[in-house]
Structure formats: C-alpha cells, structure tokens
Design an enzyme around this catalytic site. Sequence first.
Site: not given
Length: 256
Positions: A7, A34, A144, A146, A215, A247-248
């Site tokens: 991501n 993303e 991802d 989530n 992930d 941030d991933h």
Amino acid sequence: MRIATWNVNGLRARLDFIAHWLRSREPDVVGLQELKTTEDEFPHDDFRALGYHAVVHGQKSWNGVAVLSRTPAEAETRGLPGREDDGARLLQVRVAGLHFASVYCPNGKTLDHPDYAMKLAWFEALRAYLAGVDRDAAVVIGGDFNIVPAPLDAWEGEDADGSIFCTVEERSRYRAILELGLTDLFRHLYPDERKFSWWDYRGGAFHRGMGLRIDHLLGTAAVASRVRRVEIDREYRKKKDGNIASDHAPVFADLG
DNA sequence: ATGACGCCTTCCAGGCGA
C-alpha cells in the site's frame, strides 16, 4: 520468483520511493494499493523504464490498485463483482503462471460508521468471488486487508480485541476467506513472529513499535508449498534519500 | 479528550486514512 504487496499511499507522490525499492528488491510481481490516481495519470513510462509492465484499476483521489510485473500480465478481473461502487479495490491478472490479485479492502472507520457495515458486506462479496477461483491453481491474493488476523498481529495484543480491525465480525470474515483454501504466507512460515506492516505516521508510532500486521500475501497450496521466505520490509517504512515513506511497509515472498 | 502526519483536491482548508 519474488512476489510482493504494498500500500503506497499515493502513487504519484511515492514514485521516486517506489523506484528505489524496485531497484533494491527486484520483485517479479507486485500488487500495489492506494494509488489515489486514475489510469490516465498512471506513469506507465516511468515503470517501463524500470523494467515493469503495469495493469491498473485506478480512481481519482482515492483507492486504486495495480499489478506491476517483469513479464506482461493479462487483466482477468477489474473491480470486485457486485461491489464496484465501493471503489477501485480489486484487480486480478494472469502473470508468470499465477492468478495474482491486488486488493485494497475497506477500512471501516469506526464500528458505528456506515463504512463498517460496508466493509463486512465487501468481505462477504470477496469470499463469494474467491470461492469461484480454482483452488488447485497457483493463486495469490495480496493486499491491504485492513484486518488484524490475531492478537499477535497488533502492538496492543489482546487489548485491541473488539476495536476496529480486531472485531469478531472482521476476523471471522477474514478466516472464512482462508477457509477457502488460502494460506497466510507470512504466518505459515513464522507461526510465532510478531511483525507489523503498518504504523501510524503520527506520534512516532514506527519508532515506538506501535504497529499492526494488516498487509497480507495469501496463496493456494500450490503457492504455499513453494514459499521459502517472507519479508515485511520495514527498511522501506523509513525515509529514503529524503523521500517520505508510505505508512505501510512492502511485504514480499520468495517462491522456489 | 485531542492531536499527532501525509496525501488528496477546480489551490487550500478540510476529508480521509487505520
């Protein structure tokens, strides 16, 4: 063969950073999530110069998924059937002997937000879609999700149980997908390792070890039997040459 | 309790992420 999921939190803003990673890790197939860009704006030329083909299912501003590959890929599915209105969140291609899907699962926001019900319904649709894939084939679902599969995958451990990403409803839907015959490649190789793939940008979460493992690379038995190594590439959660990281972290697996 | 960081957008304050 090296496969990966990442991501990137904005593909255009991350281009130099992604190029750095591709040159360093040399993956063969990469699912990106993303993108926050349309296919028209996708920098195909930059990836071609790096030695990668790209199949893109994009969207303006939000969501968006792609698959990069050394050898050309053929699109099989664009959008999760029946859930296309929930955003550009699924792309499956045929590449390098694999059926490879890049998925960006809904976040859900909070338990009382309409997006949470949408998330649960989206996962049920994902299960229905994946029930139709040939489980005797080499299939990879990378993305991802989530969802934090288990307390071991959250920095807060069991204290996170019941909060968003860690509810019984989310975990049971994730498990229902594994029960179709898919294996979490990281957990398969490392039953007890505590490693995270996402850390909040804020409050120094990365350096304080406040992360989540959300992930995942899932594979059918034909893939799981070939996996030799899975790496959650936290080096690339750090700033590189002055460029800001997603941030991933990327997650990659080596198949024999 | 709040905001913290970074990306996006009819260009900039506000939505969104997880």
